[in-house]
Design an enzyme around this catalytic site. Structure first.
Site, short mmCIF file in Angstrom:
data_model
loop_
_atom_site.label_atom_id
_atom_site.label_comp_id
_atom_site.label_asym_id
_atom_site.label_seq_id
_atom_site.Cartn_x
_atom_site.Cartn_y
_atom_site.Cartn_z
N THR A 118 -29.17 -23.20 -61.15
CA THR A 118 -30.10 -24.01 -61.95
C THR A 118 -31.54 -23.74 -61.55
O THR A 118 -32.46 -23.93 -62.36
CB THR A 118 -29.76 -25.50 -61.78
OG1 THR A 118 -28.37 -25.69 -62.06
CG2 THR A 118 -30.57 -26.37 -62.72
N TYR A 132 -20.60 -21.12 -51.84
CA TYR A 132 -20.71 -21.43 -53.27
C TYR A 132 -19.61 -20.68 -53.99
O TYR A 132 -19.66 -19.45 -54.14
CB TYR A 132 -22.10 -20.99 -53.75
CG TYR A 132 -22.49 -21.43 -55.15
CD1 TYR A 132 -21.69 -22.24 -55.94
CD2 TYR A 132 -23.72 -21.02 -55.67
CE1 TYR A 132 -22.09 -22.64 -57.20
CE2 TYR A 132 -24.13 -21.41 -56.94
CZ TYR A 132 -23.31 -22.22 -57.70
OH TYR A 132 -23.71 -22.60 -58.96
N LYS A 137 -19.68 -25.68 -52.11
CA LYS A 137 -20.04 -26.16 -53.43
C LYS A 137 -18.97 -25.65 -54.37
O LYS A 137 -18.85 -24.44 -54.62
CB LYS A 137 -21.42 -25.67 -53.86
CG LYS A 137 -21.82 -26.17 -55.25
CD LYS A 137 -23.17 -25.63 -55.71
CE LYS A 137 -23.48 -26.11 -57.12
NZ LYS A 137 -24.73 -25.52 -57.65
N VAL A 165 -23.39 -31.65 -55.89
CA VAL A 165 -24.62 -30.89 -56.14
C VAL A 165 -24.74 -30.85 -57.65
O VAL A 165 -24.09 -30.06 -58.32
CB VAL A 165 -24.57 -29.48 -55.53
CG1 VAL A 165 -25.86 -28.73 -55.83
CG2 VAL A 165 -24.33 -29.54 -54.02
#
Length: 321
Positions: A61, A149, A177, A217
């Protein structure tokens, strides 16, 4: 008669990357340059007004593919200066090049980051042992805790449960994440390790927390941080029905922000610009949301916030509908 007392439970360690983290966008000026002042204002809003205890910078993002190394370091410095005393700041440093990721990790540490987000190498699609070697090498490069991630939909490579179990033995690999959409894998790793799991997909916030996850998150938290936090607050207070109600109240916003063809960067920036908060344009190859998309996003935001207005999340009256 002897009075029996129940011993106090040992204190629970705080999650290493906070609990309610925003996957923060990277604000740019109108001419497309990094807006460090805007980043500080947005970070302050998300933490002090929005109730977030953590921010993740330079993730998907945050437009990490199109920001320079110098911009990434400047962004961390600015945000740490603004809110680093009251929020955990995690810096995205993952690339498809191990040497580059190591350099970014050391840069983030110098800039004051509290943790690192490291995505699996993308495009080259290395085998699991190569992925594990890459992640261990980055974790060895600094003294900071690492959040892995796992987002195979973007990288082309998922972390297997076996790889996660092996990586959990590393002293600085502390969390995940989770954007893998594999709840069985997540449950197996949660059951067998001390890794802190964070929902990286907003629709998974409550399901993952119910399995023992540490938090989220969140992309949607850019525009509705208190509504996102309220899900975790209700669950942690023991009110699972209220937590479910609040998760369901988020659905219009989640679907609008991340459920369509437009990336969360585009939709989150459109909403923040609509709200008068620092965001600015996106960088190519992304294209900014048009008026029609922005209107749909604003409607979805208003619907979600109206449903959760009791936690102070209503759209300010000055914001146009």
């Amino acid at each position: 008669m002897e009075t029996m007392t129940t011993p106090l439970a040992p204190p629970v360690a705080a999650p290493p990357f906070g609990r309610t983290a925003t996957a923060m966008i990277t604000p740019f000026t109108s001419d497309g340059e990094l807006d460090t002042d805007g980043a500080q204002r947005l970070a302050t809003h998300l933490v002090d007004d929005g109730g977030c205890d953590a921010l993740v910078l330079s993730g998907t993002t945050g437009e990490s593919p199109t920001t320079s190394d110098a911009e990434k370091e400047a962004l961390v410095r600015a945000v740490v200066e603004a809110v680093g005393d009251r929020a955990r700041i995690t810096a995205g440093v993952g690339t498809s090049d191990t040497r580059h990721s190591v350099a970014l990790a050391r840069s983030a540490e110098r800039a004051g980051a509290h943790g690192l987000l490291v995505v699996t190498p993308y495009y080259s699609r290395p085998a699991q042992e190569a992925v594990a070697h890459h992640l261990r090498t980055v974790a060895d490069a600094t003294g900071l805790p690492v959040m892995l991630y796992d987002i195979p939909g973007r990288t082309g490579t998922a972390l297997t449960a076996g790889t996660l179990l092996r990586l959990a033995a590393h002293p600085r690999i502390a969390g995940v994440k989770d954007c893998a959409y594999d709840p069985l894998k997540s449950a197996k790793v949660l059951a067998s390790t001390g890794l802190a799991y964070y929902a990286g997909c907003d629709e998974q916030i409550l399901p993952l927390r119910a399995l023992g996850g540490s938090g989220c998150v969140s992309t949607a938290a850019n525009a509705a941080p208190r509504a996102v936090r309220a899900v975790l607050d209700a669950f942690d207070a023991g009110d699972t029905a209220e937590a479910a109600r609040r998760q369901l109240a988020l659905l219009p916003l989640i679907e609008a922000v991340t459920g369509g063809e437009h990336p969360g960067t585009v939709t989150a920036k459109a909403l923040l610009n609509h709200l008068g908060l620092p965001a600015g344009p996106v960088r190519g190859p992304l294209l900014a949301a048009d008026a029609q998309l922005t209107s749909r996003l604003a409607d979805a935001l208003r619907t979600t916030l109206d449903r959760t207005a009791d936690v102070g999340t209503a759209v300010p009256a000055a914001v146009p509908g």
